[in-house]
Design a protein around this motif. Structure first.
Motif: not given
Length: 328
Positions: A173-197
């Motif tokens: 139960x503590x890891x519910x939603x992990x799949x969409x989180x990992x799918x989303x977090x890579x581009x989301x965080x990557x784009x954060x650092x990308x556009x910040x740069x």
């Protein structure tokens, strides 16, 4: 410091110090943006049919939702789940920025790529966020459930929530939603650092500019990067929130309809069928406000604390050199 250039010459900061700066940045930022997070989660979990999009939901506008929550649950409702959210921010900030610095340094030392380029920041930022997500997902689930529950509360406090979920739903139960989180977090965080740069390069200041101007630039660039990356990856954040409250329907009845999903694909299909494509972007307005503030403040405070630690190191080094000269 390979991943970031805080503009202070001399002292080289370790991954541990990057983790400390990331934790402090996450803690301060979380305290400031918590109300927007609660508003976003309430909108994301709201079920409305396409034909009556504006009428069925309890919340239909940002200011209306703010007044409704304030009148029904009091000002403290905007900080529901703040303890797990703070733990999440501190943990996530530490793991993410320490991993980012470690990865960019590895790229710098073992490849021919320039570690300061936007492309390298996208890759390292995405991988760093994935590492932090796996470590911190239980805290994220707890934070979501606290923010989602109305009155009377299902969970009295963090300890009660942890043991109740473990007894009634099991460890997974503590890891519910992990799949969409990992799918989303890579581009989301990557784009954060990308556009910040990219934005920092576009708004590059002169070497003579003071630290206050450099910190303001970090805030503006971080806010812009957060809004762009959030808009692109937003649906996956909504899917994650819907999945995280599975088995938590009793606390949601007060807010209207509830749904059960068997997994990510079922969640996507049900939302598309009942709520339309527009349903994938519920809560986008408060989410964009939160993303602008959250990302802007995170980078602002991260570089602020890096500068503070680097200045302290430089002062200690200068004092040590002065003592050596006096002794000689």
């Amino acid at each position: 410091m390979v991943g970031f250039d805080p503009g202070v010459q001399g002292a080289v900061l370790s991954a541990g110090e990057a983790a400390l700066a990331g934790s402090a940045a996450g803690m301060v930022t979380r305290a400031l943006i918590s109300p927007f997070d609660v508003l976003k989660i309430r909108f994301q979990l709201q079920i409305e049919r396409v034909s009556s999009y504006r009428q069925e939901g309890k919340y239909w506008g940002l200011f209306q939702a703010f007044r409704c929550i304030h009148s029904e649950e009091g000002p403290s409702a905007f900080w529901k789940g703040h303890i797990p959210a703070q733990l999440l921010s501190i943990c996530f900030g530490a793991v993410q920025f320490a991993s980012f610095e470690f990865l960019t340094e590895a790229v710098h030392n073992s490849t021919s790529y320039d570690s300061q380029t936007a492309g390298v920041h996208f890759l390292c930022g995405g991988l760093a966020a994935c590492s932090a997500t796996v470590v911190c997902q239980p805290l994220d689930t707890l934070r979501t459930r606290f923010a989602a529950q109305g009155e009377p509360r299902v969970y009295r406090n963090l300890r009660h929530a942890v043991f109740t979920m473990w007894r009634s739903e099991g460890t997974l139960a503590y890891y519910r939603g992990l799949s969409p989180t990992l799918i989303a977090v890579f581009p989301y965080a990557g784009l954060q650092f990308f556009f910040y740069n990219i934005l920092k390069q576009m708004l590059a200041s002169s070497p003579e500019a003071g630290k206050s101007r450099g910190n303001l630039r970090s805030l503006v660039c971080g806010s812009g990067a957060g809004m762009i990356s959030k808009t692109i990856t937003y649906p996956f954040d909504l899917f994650k929130k819907r999945l995280q409250v599975e088995g938590f329907e009793a606390a949601r009845l007060h807010f209207g309809q509830v749904r059960r999903y068997t997994g990510l694909m079922d969640c996507m299909a049900q939302i598309a069928k009942e709520e339309g494509v527009r349903g994938f972007f519920k809560g986008l307005s408060p989410s964009l406000l939160k993303a602008a503030l959250s990302t802007g403040f995170t980078f602002f405070w991260y570089e602020f604390f890096l500068n503070a630690m680097s200045d302290a190191k430089n002062r200690r080094r200068a004092n040590g050199l002065t003592k050596d000269v006096e002794e000689r």
